[in-house]
Structures are given as structure tokens and as C-alpha cells.
Design an enzyme around this catalytic site. Structure first.
Site, PDB file in Angstrom:
ATOM      1  N   HIS A  92      -0.402  -8.464  -6.858  1.00  0.00           N
ATOM      2  CA  HIS A  92       0.260  -8.973  -5.646  1.00  0.00           C
ATOM      3  C   HIS A  92       0.623 -10.451  -5.819  1.00  0.00           C
ATOM      4  O   HIS A  92       1.678 -10.901  -5.374  1.00  0.00           O
ATOM      5  CB  HIS A  92      -0.670  -8.854  -4.434  1.00  0.00           C
TER       6      HIS A  92
ATOM      7  N   ARG B 263      -7.419   0.016  -6.457  1.00  0.00           N
ATOM      8  CA  ARG B 263      -8.331   1.157  -6.620  1.00  0.00           C
ATOM      9  C   ARG B 263      -9.249   1.019  -7.836  1.00  0.00           C
ATOM     10  O   ARG B 263     -10.162   1.823  -7.999  1.00  0.00           O
ATOM     11  CB  ARG B 263      -7.544   2.457  -6.682  1.00  0.00           C
TER      12      ARG B 263
HETATM   13  O1  PAF Z   1       2.667  -0.527  -2.574  1.00  0.00           O
HETATM   14  C1  PAF Z   1       1.994  -0.654  -1.536  1.00  0.00           C
HETATM   15  O2  PAF Z   1       1.027  -1.417  -1.479  1.00  0.00           O
HETATM   16  C2  PAF Z   1       2.353   0.178  -0.308  1.00  0.00           C
HETATM   17  O3  PAF Z   1       2.790   1.437  -0.665  1.00  0.00           O
HETATM   18  C3  PAF Z   1       3.367  -0.523   0.602  1.00  0.00           C
HETATM   19  C4  PAF Z   1       4.703  -0.719  -0.100  1.00  0.00           C
HETATM   20  C5  PAF Z   1       2.828  -1.873   1.042  1.00  0.00           C
HETATM   21  C6  PAF Z   1       3.617   0.320   1.851  1.00  0.00           C
HETATM   22  O4  PAF Z   1       2.449   0.499   2.590  1.00  0.00           O
END
Ligand code: PAF
Length: 278
Positions: A34, A184
Site C-alpha cells: 500500500h 493475509r
Molecule cells: O484491493 C483491495 O484492497 C480491495 O479489493 C479494494 C480495491 C480496496 C476494494 O475493497
């Protein structure tokens, strides 16, 4: 960094931000993957927004919705340190009010692979992402290549429904041993963690065959299967060598190919892929 749960406040904060706005939709439990999306958005956009919402509709019955890691304080600290401007943390009631009945179903590209293993998953993903795009109105939205089919499905949706947004795919971030970083991975016990790089080993072996001239897709799928089956803690859900746009399985590879797989190791269900651009 502004943080809000309220949609009206989100809209007014967003409306005051002129210039290119980049959105990073997330389910929280933020990690280096992220962080790479937020950093890329930071480098390319005047303003950067993120959402944190564990979307119940993309989890099937018996999946890990209840156990999905939730680390809000850390997530906000990370977003702040990366220079995010605006974070929305909607409530489930706001996203899915009692009489909610408008879902987005992307058809063919959502059917195989993850779609076959997780019925309803992409209906949940497409619907939440459509809502996030409507609420934030970003010029760009950033997603990880690790969820390769999600990208294909969302690109289809954006094109078919004329969302004025550019979908940006960012490279998969890996641990030094090749394991793709995922929220996960916390489900893996020590022995399972040691076994988990088998996904990347299988993909890399198939890519090596491709690099040395193999163009029979079944040979690449077999290469991945053999490596997964040799790992006692791993059980294969699917292996695939597919057209990266249609996601149809290939027989002969003429151009691009998406190698992907889903494997269970203990209670973790892991996915990974390598996109070969041809
Ligand atoms: O990839 C993700 O984390 C999820 O599928 C998303 C795009 C935030 C949608 O909930």
C-alpha cells in the site's frame, strides 16, 4: 492530513482540493505494498486520498471477513508519514444502507480464476470501487498488480461505465525471498511462512521457460503445478497462463501472457502473478 467518517465532510474537503487528485482505495492493514501505491500517487498527483473500509460484500461465506486484520491507528500513522491529504473511513451502514440494492456486475473477465474460486467477490469489489470513485471523484486511482484480475475487472468497469478516472497499476512489492506482500501473510505460521515463497518460485520457473523460448501455455501451467505440488504445506487452487485482457486460458502464446495462481497454505489463501509483456 484530514480524516473523516462523514461523506458530506469528505465531499466538501475534496471539493476544496484543486489539481490532480489521486485515490488509493484500501481495506486497511496497510503494508509496504500500500505504501508504494500512496508514494506513487504522491509523486504523480497534487492531492492524495485514501479510503479504509473492510468491504463485507467482497468476502464470501466462510471467508476471513471477521478475522481480517484491522490496524487503524497504525494505518493512519503510515498514511500521514507518506503525505496523504485526505482519508475516508466510512461505516458499513453508510456504504450499505438497509435498502441498498444497486450492484455492479462485470461479466466475462470476472468469471474465471478468482471469480470462479470466490463467487460474488468481484461484484463486491466493483460496487465498492464505483462508490469510492463517485465519492472522491479522483482523476487517478491506484491499485496493486498483485491483484491482477481485480485490475482487469476495474479497468473494464471504468471503461464500460465512463468513469472519468485513470486506473494506475503499480508493481507487486515482494519480501526478499519473493513472497508477495499481502495483508493475509499474517495468517502464516513459521513453517508456512517458509513454504510461502513457493508461489513466486513456481511463477519464476514458468517465466524462465517462457524466456528460453517455450510458447506452449500448458507447459507453463504444468511447470507451476509441479513446483506447487512438491511443497507439502501448499495446496493448489488454480494455476493459469491467460490472455492478460480477456483472462481466457491460452494454448499457444503469441504475445502477452498473465501467469497467475492461487494456493492455500495453512489458513492463508495466497495469490500471485507475473505479467509477461511479450
Ligand atoms: O484491493 C483491495 O484492497 C480491495 O479489493 C479494494 C480495491 C480496496 C476494494 O475493497
Amino acid at each position: 492530513m484530514k480524516v473523516t467518517e462523514d461523506l458530506a465532510e469528505l465531499r466538501s474537503l475534496r471539493a476544496a482540493m484543486n489539481g490532480v487528485f489521486g485515490l488509493v482505495p484500501t481495506m486497511g492493514a496497510l503494508h509496504a505494498g500500500h505504501a508504494s501505491l500512496v508514494s506513487r500517487a504522491r509523486a504523480e498527483c497534487r492531492h492524495v486520498g485514501a479510503s479504509i473500509f473492510v468491504n463485507p460484500s467482497q468476502f464470501g461465506p466462510g471467508e476471513d471477513f471477521n478475522n481480517y486484520p484491522r490496524t487503524l491507528e497504525q494505518d493512519l500513522a503510515l498514511l500521514e508519514s507518506l503525505g496523504a491529504d485526505l482519508v475516508w473511513i466510512p461505516s458499513p451502514e453508510m456504504i450499505y444502507p438497509p435498502n441498498f440494492q444497486s450492484w455492479i456486475t462485470v461479466e466475462d473477465v470476472a468469471r474465471p480464476l478468482e471469480g470462479a474460486s470466490r463467487p460474488g467477490h468481484f461484484r463486491g469489489v466493483a460496487t465498492i470501487v464505483a462508490k469510492l470513485l463517485n465519492c472522491f471523484q479522483p482523476e487517478r486511482a491506484y491499485f496493486g498488480q498483485k491483484d491482477a484480475q481485480q485490475l482487469v475487472v476495474l479497468r473494464r468497469m471504468v471503461q464500460d461505465l465512463n468513469f472519468p478516472v485513470q486506473v494506475v497499476a503499480c508493481p507487486t512489492v515482494r519480501e526478499p525471498d519473493g513472497l508477495a506482500i499481502s495483508s493475509r501473510n499474517v495468517y502464516l505460521g513459521p513453517a508456512e511462512r517458509e513454504a510461502a515463497p513457493v508461489l513466486y518460485r513456481a511463477l519464476s520457473a514458468a517465466k524462465e521457460k517462457y524466456d528460453t523460448g517455450e510458447r506452449n501455455a500448458e507447459v507453463l501451467r504444468d511447470t507451476m503445478r509441479t513446483i506447487i505440488r512438491a511443497e507439502p504445506l501448499a495446496s493448489e487452487e488454480y494455476v493459469s497462463a491467460a490472455d492478460p485482457e480477456t483472462l481466457n486460458e491460452l494454448q499457444q502464446i503469441d504475445g502477452k501472457v498473465l501467469l497467475s495462481l492461487a494456493v492455500r497454505i495453512g489458513r492463508a489463501r495466497l495469490i500471485d502473478n507475473i505479467l509477461i509483456e511479450g
